[in-house]
Motif scaffolding. Sequence first.
Motif, PDB file in Angstrom:
ATOM      1  N   ARG A  66       0.850  -1.201   0.000  1.00  0.00           N
ATOM      2  CA  ARG A  66       0.000   0.000   0.000  1.00  0.00           C
ATOM      3  C   ARG A  66       0.882   1.246   0.000  1.00  0.00           C
TER       4      ARG A  66
ATOM      5  N   TRP B  35      -0.393   2.258  -6.152  1.00  0.00           N
ATOM      6  CA  TRP B  35      -1.825   2.130  -5.850  1.00  0.00           C
ATOM      7  C   TRP B  35      -2.602   2.973  -6.848  1.00  0.00           C
TER       8      TRP B  35
ATOM      9  N   LEU C   4      -5.996   4.876  -0.205  1.00  0.00           N
ATOM     10  CA  LEU C   4      -4.912   3.918   0.008  1.00  0.00           C
ATOM     11  C   LEU C   4      -5.319   2.777   0.937  1.00  0.00           C
TER      12      LEU C   4
END
Length: 224
Positions: free
Chosen positions: A76, A81, A87
């Motif tokens: 993450r 991403w 996120l």
Amino acid sequence: MKYAPSVGVKFHEDGSVRHFPGNTFICHVNPTLDLINELAWAQDQLKAMACGHKFAYLPISSMHMTVFEGVCDQVRLAEKWTSKLPLDAPIDQTTDFFASAIGSLGPHAGFEMVFDYVYNCPIGGTAIRIKPANEASAQALANSRNQLRDATGIEMPDFDSYHFHITLSYRVIELEEHEKEEVKATADAIAERLSTTFGLLKHGPVEFCTFDNMFKFTPLIKLS
């Protein structure tokens, strides 16, 4: 004993596969092609090395070329991403969003690839680098990746320098210097054969897949 970067992420210390869920856009290697036998042969050469036990080997049934990386639940980082979801969004939410976002993209298929070279990744394992066989496939792949980037909101740091490949193994235990030499010699022998036997790999449609680990990629949508 020093473990490789894949341990604790994609694999356990004993080489068994670890829970590592995510999604991705790939082309599986057609299991009916003679190339599958060549990939199995290449893996056998790696397994036969004195240091072969220091690697984990992907099942032949999972052999594929990644066209565009999706996201991984355990990675993450903003640069890896989607910019279109938070996120901390659940991985299933990203999968649903991507599935909807690519619904109108149309067909992405027929990429023709040829052998380039065998690569021993400093942070991974051994992979077969492949490249577009002609300008038409190079352009089609570039267009596909651009469209997937725009649809998903994912812009990986290596977007412009990404190398297409078929992964054979992941290193689990770090190698001694003499073992690195053995791996290089084995990779060179594999490359010598594949340079004449790989042939032309024509892919079917891009598959949007989910995965729970590195051993199986389950298609949800085929862009055909």
